[in-house]
Design a protein around this motif. Sequence first.
Motif, short mmCIF file in Angstrom:
data_model
loop_
_atom_site.label_atom_id
_atom_site.label_comp_id
_atom_site.label_asym_id
_atom_site.label_seq_id
_atom_site.Cartn_x
_atom_site.Cartn_y
_atom_site.Cartn_z
N GLU A 704 5.69 -22.17 -26.81
CA GLU A 704 4.75 -21.07 -27.01
C GLU A 704 4.79 -20.14 -25.79
O GLU A 704 4.88 -20.59 -24.65
CB GLU A 704 3.32 -21.59 -27.21
CG GLU A 704 3.10 -22.33 -28.52
CD GLU A 704 3.51 -23.78 -28.50
OE1 GLU A 704 3.42 -24.45 -29.54
OE2 GLU A 704 3.92 -24.26 -27.42
N ALA A 705 4.72 -18.82 -26.04
CA ALA A 705 4.82 -17.83 -24.98
C ALA A 705 3.56 -17.82 -24.12
O ALA A 705 2.44 -17.99 -24.63
CB ALA A 705 5.06 -16.45 -25.56
N VAL A 706 3.75 -17.61 -22.82
CA VAL A 706 2.65 -17.49 -21.87
C VAL A 706 2.59 -16.04 -21.39
O VAL A 706 3.59 -15.49 -20.92
CB VAL A 706 2.83 -18.43 -20.66
CG1 VAL A 706 1.67 -18.26 -19.68
CG2 VAL A 706 2.95 -19.88 -21.11
N HIS A 707 1.40 -15.42 -21.52
CA HIS A 707 1.20 -14.05 -21.04
C HIS A 707 0.16 -14.05 -19.92
O HIS A 707 -0.84 -14.78 -20.00
CB HIS A 707 0.71 -13.13 -22.16
CG HIS A 707 1.73 -12.91 -23.24
ND1 HIS A 707 1.98 -13.84 -24.23
CD2 HIS A 707 2.56 -11.86 -23.48
CE1 HIS A 707 2.92 -13.37 -25.04
NE2 HIS A 707 3.28 -12.17 -24.61
N ARG A 708 0.41 -13.25 -18.92
CA ARG A 708 -0.57 -13.02 -17.84
C ARG A 708 -0.94 -11.55 -17.85
O ARG A 708 -0.08 -10.69 -17.70
CB ARG A 708 0.00 -13.42 -16.48
CG ARG A 708 -0.96 -13.18 -15.31
CD ARG A 708 -0.28 -13.50 -13.98
NE ARG A 708 -1.17 -13.31 -12.85
CZ ARG A 708 -1.34 -12.14 -12.21
NH1 ARG A 708 -0.69 -11.06 -12.62
NH2 ARG A 708 -2.18 -12.06 -11.19
N THR A 753 -2.99 -15.90 -21.71
CA THR A 753 -3.06 -16.20 -23.13
C THR A 753 -1.81 -16.95 -23.55
O THR A 753 -0.74 -16.79 -22.93
CB THR A 753 -3.19 -14.92 -23.99
OG1 THR A 753 -2.07 -14.07 -23.72
CG2 THR A 753 -4.49 -14.19 -23.71
N LEU A 754 -1.93 -17.78 -24.57
CA LEU A 754 -0.79 -18.48 -25.17
C LEU A 754 -0.60 -17.95 -26.57
O LEU A 754 -1.57 -17.75 -27.31
CB LEU A 754 -1.05 -19.99 -25.21
CG LEU A 754 -1.37 -20.68 -23.88
CD1 LEU A 754 -1.61 -22.17 -24.11
CD2 LEU A 754 -0.26 -20.46 -22.87
N GLU A 755 0.65 -17.71 -26.93
CA GLU A 755 0.96 -17.15 -28.24
C GLU A 755 1.65 -18.18 -29.11
O GLU A 755 2.70 -18.73 -28.75
CB GLU A 755 1.85 -15.91 -28.11
CG GLU A 755 2.20 -15.26 -29.43
CD GLU A 755 3.17 -14.11 -29.29
OE1 GLU A 755 3.87 -13.81 -30.27
OE2 GLU A 755 3.25 -13.54 -28.19
N LYS A 756 1.06 -18.44 -30.27
CA LYS A 756 1.66 -19.38 -31.23
C LYS A 756 1.78 -18.68 -32.58
O LYS A 756 0.78 -18.24 -33.15
CB LYS A 756 0.80 -20.63 -31.38
CG LYS A 756 1.35 -21.59 -32.43
CD LYS A 756 0.37 -22.68 -32.79
CE LYS A 756 0.94 -23.52 -33.92
NZ LYS A 756 0.00 -24.56 -34.40
N MET A 757 3.00 -18.55 -33.06
CA MET A 757 3.27 -17.96 -34.37
C MET A 757 2.58 -16.61 -34.53
O MET A 757 1.97 -16.30 -35.56
CB MET A 757 2.86 -18.91 -35.49
CG MET A 757 3.66 -20.19 -35.51
SD MET A 757 3.26 -21.25 -36.91
CE MET A 757 4.40 -22.62 -36.63
N GLY A 758 2.64 -15.79 -33.47
CA GLY A 758 2.10 -14.44 -33.53
C GLY A 758 0.62 -14.33 -33.24
O GLY A 758 0.09 -13.22 -33.16
N VAL A 759 -0.06 -15.44 -33.06
CA VAL A 759 -1.50 -15.43 -32.76
C VAL A 759 -1.68 -15.81 -31.30
O VAL A 759 -1.09 -16.78 -30.83
CB VAL A 759 -2.28 -16.41 -33.67
CG1 VAL A 759 -3.77 -16.38 -33.35
CG2 VAL A 759 -2.04 -16.09 -35.13
#
Length: 783
Positions: A704-708, A753-759
Amino acid sequence: VIENCPVSGIQVRTDDLGVKRVKAVETPHGTIETSCVVNCAGVWAPKLGEMAGVKVPLVAMHHAYVVTERIEGIQNMPNVRDHDASVYLRLQGDALSVGGYEQNPVFWDEHGAERYFDVLRRMEEERGDTERRISGETERVEKAFRVKMSRIDGLGGIERIGGLQAHAVTWTKVTVFLSPVMRKKKGRAHLDDIGFMVSDNFVFSLFDLDWDVFTQHIEGAINRVPALEQTGIKSTVCGPESFTADHKPLMGEAPEVRGFFLGCGFNSAGMMLGGGCGRELAHWIIHGRPEKDMYGYDIRRFHNSLTDNPKWIREKSHESYAKNYSVVFPFDEPLASRNMRKDPFHQVLTEQGCVFQERHGWERPGWFNKDGAAPVKDYDYYGAYDVKKNENYKYNELLGKEYTFDFPPHHEVIKSECLTCRNGVVVFDMSYFGKFYLTGPDAKKAADWLFTADVNKKSGSTVYTCMLNKGGGTEADLTVSRLEPGAANMPLAPQSNGDVYYLAIGGGVAEHNWNHIRTVLQDEGFNCQLTDHSEDMGMISIQGPKSREVLQEVLDADLSNEAFPFSTHKVVSAAGHQLVAGFVRVRAMRLSFVGELGWELHIPKDSCLPVYHAVMAAGAKHGIINSGYRAIDSLSIEKGYRHWHADLRPDDTPLESGLGFTCKMKSSIPFQGRDRLEKQKEEGLRRRIVCFTIDEKVPMFGLEAVHRNGTPVGHLRRSDYGFFIDKTIGYGYIRNPDGGVVSADFIKSGEFTLEKMGVTYKAKAHLKSPFDPQNKRVKGIYD
């Protein structure tokens, strides 16, 4: 490049330390002296490996695609992969090429046919009927083995047998057509018992396409592109391709012979993988390791007991081929070649509902089904080749229920195992662990160089440490226990007049660890011995607040904090009415991989069950239960313990992964990779691992993508649900988008934030584990 120059042999020499090394390549036109050979021989790679005494675990299969006639308006169509139909459609000019992965691929078993009939000849001789020849046994052989024999000159003929296509092979003067799988045959010969080689004479050739096998792809393609139903086939391509046990290439230096590298088994993906793999392999040869993390392709990912096992190669390769386009679910397990390596607890745990996972050939406990036993059955090839499909297969049904990206249906079962560990006491069977001894005159020198931590403490100490490559990347994490020198007490202790170390290593990576250590010993010229006793001992881990109360009734030793502190070990007596001889000796280690008070018991194989029953009897009044690795995964991530090749890889340094405490940087003792760590410490970390939690009860599995602050900075390596803190937890490496140092302030000041399947989900970053950050529980302190 020298064409029309076959390799007829590979010379291997043994150096002064007993290490086998490549010496030369033999050809009909002369011998080429070399210290390096790269095996890129495709389906012929096993034969080339055999010349040097190297096992190459791949099998050859017929693999095909067809090219259609011109299709109007197709020019802008994208390449398509239909996972449901297991088919692909690829643009080729104004036409499409169509192929896929069927459940009944045709194996190419030319060498196998010769071996079969050699066995048959010996059977005739054993009966005293030596005058009769195989060539005169057409009718009987056809009846017994379901093969058809005819006199055809040369190779390359194709015949149909029971709806299956087989390649012609020559044995004496008779050409034999052998069906791909003959599991119903009589006699003692069996495909599981022979190796798989392919013909030297089959060069730049193709097979005739077996339409009975390939038609399923046409049907799937028509369902996706209806215009194909009215389109003709312009050409067909069906040739031999090599396939491996996990549908990934075989790369790296062979464990058996130094200087012999593998670059084969590309599973029909060579065009896609060739460039990157070729670059990494070149780096591997020149620098001793690849630049990137290549463990998934490294030949050392397979245990040496499996790589020359024809049953394992055939079954695993078949399943990987047949499931190549299947959706990869988080908790799926293979059905092929199971029960290859079983520990002493296997049967009793099966009876108690254990649902096993396969790792490195071992059956290890995954979780415990409350509805009774779910044993793993023999592989049924998914019903292909007229093999009867397994019926009432409870294990397979349980796997099917796990085919979800949500929480699995037995989420509450895992929760129960985890919380019982946190609040009471559980038993984990960890017998699949690698168990090695390092001894000899240079053992201390080797230990100093191999391990990042100072393992040369007093006898009775156990130290958690890493092993690094020359680039400072982490090749392994393990525990090293220093033993008292003395007489042999096998398998608990080897004979030693000097330094001796006991290494306990995660079982799924034991082969990788073994070969890393051996390679370092050879390269540095250390005079010491590494011995493997993984199969000689079982290992159970008793963990939880009540573990001391349970074990005090079983072990003849004082288990108090003062007498038996954390990170120490002793050989003690285990007693109880379950033990036939009254007591047995075990090595008890006060360690934990789940963050609780607990001990590991390393037990001689023959004493495993009596000790286990004694522990369970003593723990009955404390509510002891069995628990599996699904719980360990959850408990360990909750505590912040690392999993090698998830949170920790060969391209991660201990400083980046939060394991700087394992490195003896304050000492002057040199160790492999130390110079890189010192440089990294001086320059500051450009990436580092961070723990994240989210409040929503959403499952995550890694990647899952990690955003800062809205900017992508990394992705999760591993994620699981922490039942004690009741949150989803993930660990991932992050970078500073500006290329600067990733400091504690950088982490604290960001909104993640963590992104899972576009959410996207709001996440909290932690510099320490959110569970027991002061490490009180492993010390037996429960407030």
